[in-house]
Structures are given as structure tokens and as C-alpha cells.
Design a protein around this motif. Structure first.
Motif, PDB file in Angstrom:
ATOM      1  N   PHE A   1       0.841  -1.185   0.000  1.00  0.00           N
ATOM      2  CA  PHE A   1       0.000   0.000   0.000  1.00  0.00           C
ATOM      3  C   PHE A   1       0.878   1.237   0.000  1.00  0.00           C
ATOM      4  O   PHE A   1       2.087   1.170   0.197  1.00  0.00           O
ATOM      5  CB  PHE A   1      -0.948   0.008   1.204  1.00  0.00           C
ATOM      6  N   SER A   2       0.246   2.362  -0.212  1.00  0.00           N
ATOM      7  CA  SER A   2       0.931   3.646  -0.279  1.00  0.00           C
ATOM      8  C   SER A   2       1.603   3.988   1.055  1.00  0.00           C
ATOM      9  O   SER A   2       0.963   3.900   2.111  1.00  0.00           O
ATOM     10  CB  SER A   2      -0.083   4.736  -0.633  1.00  0.00           C
ATOM     11  N   LEU A   3       2.862   4.378   1.017  1.00  0.00           N
ATOM     12  CA  LEU A   3       3.574   4.798   2.224  1.00  0.00           C
ATOM     13  C   LEU A   3       2.905   6.019   2.829  1.00  0.00           C
ATOM     14  O   LEU A   3       2.720   6.091   4.046  1.00  0.00           O
ATOM     15  CB  LEU A   3       5.046   5.092   1.911  1.00  0.00           C
ATOM     16  N   SER A   4       2.520   6.977   2.004  1.00  0.00           N
ATOM     17  CA  SER A   4       1.898   8.192   2.542  1.00  0.00           C
ATOM     18  C   SER A   4       0.571   7.877   3.227  1.00  0.00           C
ATOM     19  O   SER A   4       0.257   8.449   4.276  1.00  0.00           O
ATOM     20  CB  SER A   4       1.726   9.256   1.457  1.00  0.00           C
ATOM     21  N   THR A   5      -0.193   6.938   2.689  1.00  0.00           N
ATOM     22  CA  THR A   5      -1.444   6.534   3.331  1.00  0.00           C
ATOM     23  C   THR A   5      -1.154   5.858   4.664  1.00  0.00           C
ATOM     24  O   THR A   5      -1.810   6.142   5.666  1.00  0.00           O
ATOM     25  CB  THR A   5      -2.245   5.585   2.420  1.00  0.00           C
ATOM     26  N   PHE A   6      -0.169   4.977   4.704  1.00  0.00           N
ATOM     27  CA  PHE A   6       0.180   4.290   5.947  1.00  0.00           C
ATOM     28  C   PHE A   6       0.655   5.290   7.000  1.00  0.00           C
ATOM     29  O   PHE A   6       0.257   5.224   8.160  1.00  0.00           O
ATOM     30  CB  PHE A   6       1.249   3.230   5.694  1.00  0.00           C
ATOM     31  N   LEU A   7       1.481   6.247   6.608  1.00  0.00           N
ATOM     32  CA  LEU A   7       1.951   7.260   7.550  1.00  0.00           C
ATOM     33  C   LEU A   7       0.794   8.108   8.065  1.00  0.00           C
ATOM     34  O   LEU A   7       0.765   8.486   9.239  1.00  0.00           O
ATOM     35  CB  LEU A   7       3.019   8.138   6.907  1.00  0.00           C
ATOM     36  N   GLN A   8      -0.182   8.372   7.211  1.00  0.00           N
ATOM     37  CA  GLN A   8      -1.370   9.115   7.624  1.00  0.00           C
ATOM     38  C   GLN A   8      -2.147   8.315   8.673  1.00  0.00           C
ATOM     39  O   GLN A   8      -2.601   8.872   9.676  1.00  0.00           O
ATOM     40  CB  GLN A   8      -2.250   9.404   6.408  1.00  0.00           C
ATOM     41  N   VAL A   9      -2.282   7.026   8.453  1.00  0.00           N
ATOM     42  CA  VAL A   9      -2.991   6.165   9.397  1.00  0.00           C
ATOM     43  C   VAL A   9      -2.239   6.109  10.728  1.00  0.00           C
ATOM     44  O   VAL A   9      -2.840   6.227  11.804  1.00  0.00           O
ATOM     45  CB  VAL A   9      -3.186   4.746   8.817  1.00  0.00           C
ATOM     46  N   ILE A  10      -0.932   5.946  10.686  1.00  0.00           N
ATOM     47  CA  ILE A  10      -0.107   5.917  11.902  1.00  0.00           C
ATOM     48  C   ILE A  10      -0.256   7.241  12.656  1.00  0.00           C
ATOM     49  O   ILE A  10      -0.418   7.260  13.883  1.00  0.00           O
ATOM     50  CB  ILE A  10       1.379   5.661  11.561  1.00  0.00           C
ATOM     51  N   THR A  11      -0.201   8.353  11.937  1.00  0.00           N
ATOM     52  CA  THR A  11      -0.334   9.671  12.560  1.00  0.00           C
ATOM     53  C   THR A  11      -1.701   9.824  13.221  1.00  0.00           C
ATOM     54  O   THR A  11      -1.798  10.285  14.361  1.00  0.00           O
ATOM     55  CB  THR A  11      -0.112  10.786  11.519  1.00  0.00           C
TER      56      THR A  11
END
Length: 79
Positions: free
Chosen positions: A60-70
Motif C-alpha cells: 500500500f501507499s507509504l503516505s497513506t500508511f503514515l497518515q494512518v499511523i499519525t
């Protein structure tokens, strides 16, 4: 947030504080806990909790994963 991800907050007897679990297509990815304080949140990855079918592999998209983590981290800090 990508609806393939899910954040679940719950109390786990292994931790003193509330924890957040992040799943992707019902596959547990990781769990966040704030036992060391809201500024020292720890992440634990679960790579073999359940296995996804090849067509649903964990890519999956790194930016999406980072958004979810944030998002999970921010909500965990205030809970």
C-alpha cells in the motif's frame, strides 16, 4: 483515510494504558501503546497474525500508511 485500514482502540491486559491496533484488510499490522507516555509511543508489528490471500497482499501507499499511523498516534495521545 483509506477504508482498507482500520484503527481499533482497546484495553489490553499486557499494557497499562489504552492501545491502538492498525489493520489492513482485516490483517493486523501493528499495535501502538503509550505505556512510556504520550510522547514515547511504541509500535509493535505483527507479520504473521493472519495471512492475506495473494491478491490482497500487504502492499500500500507509504503516505497513506503514515497518515494512518499519525491519526492513531494523535488519538492515542488524547485517550
Amino acid at each position: 483515510m483509506d477504508n482498507s485500514f482500520e484503527i481499533t482502540f482497546f484495553s489490553d491486559s499486557k499494557y497499562e494504558e489504552i492501545t491502538a491496533e492498525i489493520s489492513y484488510k482485516d490483517q493486523i499490522l501493528c499495535q501502538l501503546n503509550k505505556d512510556k507516555g504520550p510522547e514515547n509511543i511504541e509500535i509493535e508489528f505483527f507479520s504473521d497474525a493472519r495471512l492475506l490471500a495473494d491478491q490482497d497482499r500487504m502492499k500500500f501507499s507509504l503516505s497513506t500508511f503514515l497518515q494512518v499511523i499519525t491519526e492513531a498516534t494523535e488519538e492515542l495521545k488524547i485517550s
